[in-house]
Design a protein around this motif. Structure first.
Motif, short mmCIF file in Angstrom:
data_model
loop_
_atom_site.label_atom_id
_atom_site.label_comp_id
_atom_site.label_asym_id
_atom_site.label_seq_id
_atom_site.Cartn_x
_atom_site.Cartn_y
_atom_site.Cartn_z
N HIS A 6 0.93 -1.22 0.12
CA HIS A 6 -0.03 0.05 -0.10
C HIS A 6 1.14 1.14 -0.05
O HIS A 6 2.17 1.33 0.87
N TYR A 7 0.45 2.07 -0.78
CA TYR A 7 1.37 3.43 -0.94
C TYR A 7 0.91 4.42 -1.17
O TYR A 7 -0.27 4.47 -1.92
N TRP A 8 1.33 5.69 -1.06
CA TRP A 8 0.86 7.12 -1.46
C TRP A 8 1.96 7.77 -1.85
O TRP A 8 2.76 8.13 -0.79
N VAL A 35 -7.10 8.30 -2.41
CA VAL A 35 -7.05 7.12 -1.85
C VAL A 35 -5.64 6.65 -2.09
O VAL A 35 -5.00 6.93 -3.06
N SER A 36 -5.12 5.69 -1.22
CA SER A 36 -3.84 5.16 -1.47
C SER A 36 -3.86 4.20 -2.60
O SER A 36 -4.98 3.77 -3.12
N ARG A 37 -2.72 3.61 -2.98
CA ARG A 37 -2.50 2.63 -4.12
C ARG A 37 -2.41 1.50 -3.65
O ARG A 37 -1.57 1.33 -2.44
N CYS A 38 -2.47 0.38 -4.19
CA CYS A 38 -1.98 -0.82 -3.46
C CYS A 38 -1.45 -1.83 -4.85
O CYS A 38 -2.47 -1.79 -5.90
N ASP A 42 -5.49 -6.42 -8.69
CA ASP A 42 -4.34 -5.79 -7.91
C ASP A 42 -4.83 -4.46 -7.05
O ASP A 42 -4.27 -4.34 -5.99
N PRO A 84 -7.47 -3.25 -4.72
CA PRO A 84 -8.73 -3.71 -3.96
C PRO A 84 -9.41 -2.33 -3.87
O PRO A 84 -8.89 -1.19 -3.80
N TYR A 103 -11.32 3.76 2.72
CA TYR A 103 -10.19 4.63 3.42
C TYR A 103 -10.15 6.04 2.55
O TYR A 103 -8.94 6.47 2.84
N GLU A 104 -11.09 6.19 1.89
CA GLU A 104 -10.90 7.58 1.12
C GLU A 104 -10.67 8.70 2.42
O GLU A 104 -11.54 8.93 3.24
N MET A 131 0.46 1.66 -13.41
CA MET A 131 0.56 0.52 -12.55
C MET A 131 1.21 -0.57 -13.40
O MET A 131 0.96 -0.87 -14.66
#
Lengths: 362, 314
Positions: free
Chosen positions: A152-154, A342-345, B142, B144, B149-150, B221
């Protein structure tokens, strides 16, 4: 000078991040072998280059080399990984947490503020003129879930906010701005800058075009040199400096490909230009390439007006200005994910999970 | 310096005889590529994976962020629909360079000069759509759903100077090609066994394919290597392009298998020589990349060749 309501606000295309698989693999092994549960921030290096294709922007890329071999050593004396013309190094900082909960609990506003303060201090101290990559300092928060091989990253690309924002007087392809002779000389000077190993990864520079159409590119630090030298000889040095040249532009490697917007790195450059050099009308060159060579059709020349923020009522009612040593401008820059906050994953189980690897190899 | 560190099995050039390269010739050709096409760079890659026979700073060549505006499969459909002739090369004596629709001699194991390959048939599925599921991954798996969590609106302040996605819609032409853009990192390594260069592809997804407004400022990505096959000429997608460990980078990457590179290069060299052009070994990678373009026709990497290939005897 009041902002002309009719002039559009200069809008910058946000920087985009791209993380190579190697970065996550190296972070995983660092975590397993060296870091353990240590959550101290780690100095990392990002890489970018000028846009080199009309249809895609360049990205701030993280590679395996972005991480230090020994994080404890590197934090005390950060040494940027060596760059080349296709990967200009930019300093960044990584906050990796041990749990998803602590990842989400990170106080993102304070971190962004802390990083933008570093940028501001480097501008104020003149350090950014010596090492212009400091203007594009970035921030990454992450949670590496080594059980699921997911990350998970941002990213944040802190940009100092001009208030009121800069307005746009003119923005055109550079090829429409210059005469044929000037364009030829400028392209040649840019290609020379990009081909010399000592300047290829220096992303901000000064461009001057003399009355004989001859273009010269200089380091930011030479602004002071020109000014200082002149002052010893004649008092009206700055005026004389401008008089000598027909055109003077602030140049930068622009990762953005859009025809109507400069890329993100121009933001902190404008902050430097107006706070260090007191210039309110800024002519800039967004340098872009095609197939690795200067392309003035893709590159942009723009003219922006900055109202140097003289004073601004702070929350406590005290009027602070950019001259105030305590003052730090606001900053923005958390990267959006498909337009959302939102963060990325990314899940790398397919290439990292030993059981899955065994299955696909069978 | 460099020369002493390089030790290879081949000391006499077999460039013209067999279409192969010695290690030092690979370095010479790579230097020339980097100088003529500056989007390419030498890199040293993972320290643990470095080859002692190559200079530390010249382990492999890479060009990053190369756009791929369309899927190769759709290009071929259009080409077939047009009933067309090959667009890439006119060397119709070799299947790899000739028509896409009717390959003549693409079976690698026919070639006696080269060892046979075990890993070529990666999938018996005919349609590229089935490849992601073959590897058990959905394209979108990839990412989710992070909606819970926004962040509240106060995290990202409304900033008049930040270009928003809605502005991008207004400014961008209504061009469907943009929707399908992927980007690639294309790398070239030296394959010591086949004594030829070898091409590797690392893809990055067109994340916003559902909503192109968001894509333009959206994430880049990593693309699952199997999806890379959509950008490979369909003659090669199931035969000559395989998913393997990269010799210098972590992870699995798509690669054009080098088993026939020597033979193909030899044919190209023969054609040139029959035209009175004596190819020079430092131009090898330009010829090679031109040939690779027939395998990955829509990935727009740079191999501009606006100079002589060699000395002409005419």
């Amino acid at each position: 000078m009041a902002v002309n309501e009719n002039r559009p606000v200069l809008q910058f295309a946000p920087f985009q991040s791209a993380v190579d698989e190697g970065f996550w693999q190296k972070l995983s092994s660092l975590k397993l072998d060296t870091l353990g549960i240590d959550q101290s921030p780690i100095s990392i290096t990002g890489f970018y280059a000028p846009c080199s294709h009309a249809q895609v922007s360049n990205h701030l890329t993280l590679l395996a080399e972005s991480l230090p071999s020994d994080p404890s050593e590197q934090l005390s004396s950060p040494v940027l990984s060596r760059g080349n013309r296709n990967r200009c190094p930019v300093p960044g900082i990584l906050y990796n947490t041990n749990t998803l909960e602590s990842f989400h609990a990170i106080d993102k506003q304070s971190l962004l503020k802390a990083e933008s303060k570093k940028i501001w201090e480097d501008i104020r101290s003149g350090k950014a003129e010596e090492d212009s990559a400091l203007l594009s300092r970035f921030l990454l928060i992450s949670f590496a879930d080594l059980k699921k091989w997911s990350f998970h990253y941002w990213f944040a690309f802190p940009a100092l906010v001009l208030d009121p924002p800069a307005t746009l007087v003119d923005l055109r392809p550079a090829s429409q701005w210059f005469s044929v002779e000037e364009a030829e000389s400028l392209s040649a000077a840019c290609n020379e800058w990009r081909n010399s190993s000592s300047t290829a990864d220096v992303p901000f520079f000064l461009v001057s075009i003399a009355s004989n159409s001859r273009a010269t590119i200089r380091h930011l630090r030479d602004w002071e040199v020109c000014q200082g030298d002149g002052q010893k000889v004649r008092p009206k040095s700055l005026f004389a400096f401008f008089e000598k040249f027909i055109l003077f532009l602030f140049g930068l490697y622009d990762p953005c490909h859009l025809p109507n917007n400069p890329g993100w790195p121009l933001r902190n450059f404008l902050a430097l230009i107006c706070s260090r050099w007191n210039i309110e009308k800024v002519r800039f060159l967004c340098y872009r390439e095609n197939r690795g060579f200067a392309d003035l059709g893709l590159s942009l020349v723009g003219e922006a007006l900055i109202s140097v923020p003289q004073g601004r009522a702070a929350e406590n009612g005290v009027c602070l200005g950019w001259r105030d040593p305590q003052f730090v401008p606001n900053a923005v820059g958390w990267e959006l994910n498909r337009g959302k906050k939102v963060s990325r994953c990314i899940t790398l189980a397919q290439s990292m999970d030993p059981t899955r690897l065994a299955t696909t190899a069978a | 310096g460099t020369v002493e560190r390089i030790t290879g099995p081949r000391t006499v050039s077999a460039f013209k005889e067999k279409g192969v390269l010695s290690i030092s010739e690979f370095v010479v050709a790579g230097d020339n590529l980097v100088s003529k096409c500056p989007t390419w760079s030498w890199e040293s890659g993972e320290p643990s994976k470095r080859k002692s026979y190559l200079p530390v700073e010249k382990q492999y060549l890479i060009t990053r962020n190369v756009p791929c505006l369309r899927r190769a499969a759709s290009v071929e459909e259009e080409y077939e629909a047009a009933g067309g002739e090959i667009l890439l090369d006119n060397e119709d004596n070799d299947g790899w360079l000739a028509t896409h629709g009717k390959p003549k001699e693409t079976k690698c194991d026919d070639e006696e000069n080269f060892p046979s390959m075990e890993t070529l048939e990666i999938s018996k599925n005919k349609t590229i759509q089935s490849i992601p599921s073959y590897f058990g991954g959905e394209e979108e798996e990839d990412i989710p759903d992070m909606a819970e969590y926004e962040e509240p609106d106060n995290l990202i302040e409304t900033d008049a100077a930040t270009l928003q996605s809605s502005y991008l819609v207004v400014h961008e032409p209504d061009d469907d090609n943009i929707l399908r853009t992927r980007t690639y990192d294309v790398s070239i390594t030296y394959d010591k066994y086949y004594q030829t260069p070898r091409v590797w592809l690392t893809g990055y997804d067109e994340v916003g394919h559902r909503n192109y407004a968001l894509w333009l400022i959206s994430s880049r990505m990593l693309l699952q290597p199997e999806l890379v096959l959509e950008d490979v000429s369909q003659d090669h997608a199931h035969k000559t392009v395989t998913i393997e460990d990269h010799p210098h980078l972590p992870g699995k990457h798509a690669s054009v298998h080098p088993c026939r590179h020597g033979a193909v290069m030899k044919k190209i060299i023969d054609v040139l020589m029959s035209r009175g052009v004596e190819p020079e070994v430092d131009k090898y990678l330009f010829l090679f990349l031109k040939f690779v373009a027939s395998v990955i026709p829509t990935i727009e990497y740079d191999y501009t060749m606006d100079f002589d290939l060699g000395s002409s005897s005419n």
